[in-house]
Write a protein that holds these residues in place. Structure first.
Motif, short mmCIF file in Angstrom:
data_model
loop_
_atom_site.label_atom_id
_atom_site.label_comp_id
_atom_site.label_asym_id
_atom_site.label_seq_id
_atom_site.Cartn_x
_atom_site.Cartn_y
_atom_site.Cartn_z
N SER A 270 0.83 -1.20 0.00
CA SER A 270 0.00 0.00 0.00
C SER A 270 0.87 1.26 0.00
N ARG A 271 0.29 2.35 -0.42
CA ARG A 271 1.02 3.62 -0.44
C ARG A 271 1.50 3.99 0.95
N PHE A 272 0.66 3.75 1.95
CA PHE A 272 1.02 4.11 3.32
C PHE A 272 2.08 3.17 3.88
N GLY A 273 2.04 1.91 3.46
CA GLY A 273 3.09 0.98 3.85
C GLY A 273 4.43 1.38 3.25
N GLN A 274 4.42 1.86 2.02
CA GLN A 274 5.65 2.34 1.38
C GLN A 274 6.19 3.58 2.08
N MET A 275 5.29 4.47 2.48
CA MET A 275 5.71 5.65 3.23
C MET A 275 6.33 5.25 4.56
N ALA A 276 5.70 4.31 5.24
CA ALA A 276 6.20 3.89 6.55
C ALA A 276 7.57 3.24 6.43
N ALA A 277 7.81 2.50 5.34
CA ALA A 277 9.12 1.88 5.14
C ALA A 277 10.20 2.94 5.04
N ILE A 278 9.92 4.01 4.33
CA ILE A 278 10.87 5.11 4.18
C ILE A 278 11.17 5.76 5.52
N VAL A 279 10.12 6.10 6.24
CA VAL A 279 10.28 6.81 7.52
C VAL A 279 10.94 5.92 8.56
N ASP A 280 10.56 4.66 8.60
CA ASP A 280 11.14 3.72 9.57
C ASP A 280 12.65 3.61 9.38
N VAL A 281 13.10 3.48 8.14
CA VAL A 281 14.53 3.36 7.87
C VAL A 281 15.24 4.69 8.15
N TYR A 282 14.63 5.79 7.75
CA TYR A 282 15.25 7.10 7.99
C TYR A 282 15.48 7.33 9.48
N ASP A 283 14.48 7.05 10.29
CA ASP A 283 14.63 7.27 11.73
C ASP A 283 15.66 6.34 12.33
N ALA A 284 15.69 5.08 11.87
CA ALA A 284 16.67 4.12 12.38
C ALA A 284 18.09 4.56 12.01
N LEU A 285 18.28 5.02 10.78
CA LEU A 285 19.61 5.44 10.34
C LEU A 285 20.12 6.64 11.12
N THR A 286 19.22 7.56 11.46
CA THR A 286 19.63 8.82 12.09
C THR A 286 19.62 8.76 13.61
N THR A 287 19.46 7.55 14.16
CA THR A 287 19.41 7.38 15.61
C THR A 287 20.67 6.68 16.11
N ARG A 288 21.28 7.20 17.15
CA ARG A 288 22.45 6.56 17.75
C ARG A 288 21.99 5.37 18.59
N ARG A 289 22.61 4.22 18.32
CA ARG A 289 22.30 3.00 19.06
C ARG A 289 23.56 2.49 19.75
N VAL A 290 23.40 1.47 20.56
CA VAL A 290 24.54 0.88 21.25
C VAL A 290 25.57 0.37 20.24
N TYR A 291 25.07 -0.15 19.11
CA TYR A 291 25.95 -0.81 18.15
C TYR A 291 26.26 0.01 16.90
N HIS A 292 25.75 1.23 16.78
CA HIS A 292 26.17 2.08 15.66
C HIS A 292 25.89 3.55 15.96
N ASP A 293 26.69 4.41 15.34
CA ASP A 293 26.50 5.84 15.50
C ASP A 293 25.36 6.30 14.59
#
Length: 404
Positions: A270-293
Motif C-alpha cells: 500500500s502507499r502508506f506501507g511504502q511511506m512507513a518503510a521510508i520513515v522507519d529506515v530514515y529514523d533508524a539510520l539517524t538514531t544513535r544506538r549501542v551498536y552504531h552511530d
C-alpha cells in the motif's frame, strides 16, 4: 575510498565497509570485515540486499564502480529538484511558542506508548483512545509549525529506542502525510498506525530486543516476528483501521520484494506501507544506538534516494525530502563563511536556505556563541550559504544538544 557495488561483483580480498542493512538484519559478528571465504559471499547474497559498500583503501577495488562521493554528486540534481518543488511554508506560531506545546505532546506520547506496550506485553486490551488523542495533538502542532516537534524528536535516549522510535516515526509520518495534501482524518489514521507500528515488539524477549551484541540467525527470526505479532494484537483491538494496520504489517516490505514478512513487491504494498518503510529506515539510520552511530540526516536522505527505485518508491522519497528538507533539522552544515552551524528551522520558501544556529568557526578553530541566522536573508558576512553537510563525529559535535 568507499564504493557501493552490486553483490554480484563481490570478490575475495574486498573489505566490506557496510552491508546496507541494520545490525539485526545480518548474521555477521561485525559490520566491517574482509571477504575471505565463499561462505561469506553466499551469506551476503542471501540477505536480499542488492548492493553493499566496500572500502578500496583497505581491500580489493571494483574499478568500474564510482565512489560514494561521486554518486552523491550524481544524486545532487535529484535533491535540488526536490527543493525547487516545495511550496512556501507559513507558520501559524513561532518556533519558540510551538516548542513549549510540542514538549508536552511528546511527553504525553511517551506515556501513551509505554502504556500500550505494557498492556500488549501482559495480554491486556489496548486502549486506543489515548493514542488517538495524542496523535490529534501532534497533527495540530505540525499544522501550526512542524519544525518545533520535528526538532525536538531529534533529542534521543539510547536506552529508550523502542518507545521513542515509535513516536518519531509517528511524527514524521504525520508531517509526510500532510505534505501530500491528505485529509486530516486520514492523516490521523496514518499517525495512529505509525505510533503502533512496533507494538509486536512487546512480545519479543528483552534479551533479544535489547541485546547489545549481534543477534544469532535464530534470534533474528524471532525479532522479525514482531510484524506478525503486532498485526495479531491490533487485529483484535477495537478502533484500529485498515489504514493503520497496513502500516503495521508493511513497514518492513520493500519494492523489490526483499522485505518481510510477506516479501511483497511493487504495487502490492500500500502507499502508506511504502511511506512507513521510508520513515522507519530514515529514523533508524539517524538514531544513535549501542551498536552504531547516528548517520547525519542529509546522508540518510541520500542513502534512501540511492536505494530507490529498488527498495523505495523514488517519487515518495522526493516528497519526503521536500517534507523534511535537504538539510533536515539537526543537520550540521558548513557555511561559505567557513563556520559550522546546525539547522534549527527548514527554509520557509527554499529548502537550501534554512535557519541555522552557529556553533563553530573553522578558521579560528573555536566554538561560537550560539546565534541563529536565516540564510534567506543577508548577514554581516553577506549572503551566506550552505556548502555541504558535515559529519558531526568529524568535529566532535553533538547537534542534538544544540536543539535542546
Amino acid at each position: 575510498m568507499i564504493k557501493r557495488i552490486p553483490v554480484e561483483q563481490l570478490r575475495f580480498g574486498m573489505y566490506v565497509h557496510s552491508l546496507n542493512c541494520g545490525w539485526t538484519d545480518h548474521p555477521f559478528l561485525r559490520n566491517r570485515f574482509w571477504l575471505d571465504s565463499d561462505d561469506q559471499i553466499r551469506r551476503i547474497r542471501a540477505l536480499g540486499v542488492d548492493e553493499i559498500e566496500i572500502d578500496t583503501d583497505l581491500g580489493r577495488d571494483a574499478p568500474s564502480v564510482p565512489s560514494i562521493s561521486e554518486v552523491a554528486q550524481d544524486l545532487r540534481p535529484a535533491l535540488d529538484a526536490a527543493a525547487r518543488q516545495r511550496l512556501p511554508v507559513f507558520h501559524a506560531s513561532s518556533l519558540a511558542e510551538e516548542r513549549a506545546r510540542a514538549r508536552r505532546i511528546l511527553s504525553e506520547a511517551n506515556r501513551v506508548v509505554e502504556r500500550v506496550m505494557e498492556d500488549a506485553r501482559l495480554g491486556r486490551q489496548i486502549e486506543v483512545d489515548p493514542a488517538r488523542e495524542v496523535i490529534s495533538h501532534a497533527v495540530a502542532s505540525i499544522v501550526r509549525n512542524q519544525d518545533a516537534i520535528i526538532g525536538l524528536h531529534r533529542i534521543r535516549s539510547v536506552d529508550r529506542y523502542t518507545f521513542e522510535h515509535s513516536i518519531n516515526v509517528a511524527v514524521l509520518m504525520i508531517a509526510f502525510a500532510r505534505s501530500l495534501g491528505l485529509e486530516t482524518s486520514l492523516i490521523e489514521e496514518i499517525g495512529l498506525g505509525a505510533l503502533l507500528h512496533d507494538v509486536g515488539k512487546s512480545q519479543i524477549p528483552d534479551a533479544i530486543l535489547n541485546k547489545p551484541g549481534k543477534l544469532t540467525p535464530a534470534e533474528f527470526e524471532v525479532m522479525r516476528s514482531h510484524v506478525d505479532l503486532g498485526h495479531e494484537i491490533l487485529a483484535q483491538t477495537s478502533g484500529v483501521s485498515a489504514t493503520a494496520l497496513d502500516i503495521v504489517v508493511e513497514h518492513h516490505e520493500r519494492i523489490d520484494g526483499s522485505g518481510y514478512p510477506k516479501a511483497k513487491s511493487g504495487a502490492s504494498i500500500s502507499r502508506f506501507g511504502q511511506m512507513a518503510a521510508i520513515v522507519d529506515v530514515y529514523d533508524a539510520l539517524t538514531t544513535r544506538r549501542v551498536y552504531h552511530d547516528a548517520m547525519p540526516p542529509s546522508k540518510a536522505l541520500r542513502s534512501l534516494l540511492q536505494e530507490s527505485p529498488q527498495q523505495f518508491d523514488r517519487t515518495l522519497i522526493q516528497q519526503f525530502i521536500r517534507c523534511v528538507g535537504i538539510y533536515p533539522i539537526g543537520t550540521l552544515v558548513r557555511l561559505e563563511s567557513q563556520r559550522l552551524a546546525v539547522v534549527v528551522e527548514t527554509g520557509r520558501e527554499q529548502l537550501l536556505k534554512p535557519v541555522v544556529r552557529l556553533v563553530f568557526d573553522i578558521n579560528k578553530h573555536q566554538r561560537l556563541m550560539p546565534q541563529d541566522i536565516d540564510l534567506s536573508r543577508p548577514t554581516a558576512f553577506g549572503q551566506d550559504r550552505i556548502i555541504d553537510a558535515e559529519d558531526p563525529a568529524d568535529w566532535g559535535l553533538r547537534p542534538e544538544y544544540v536543539l535542546r
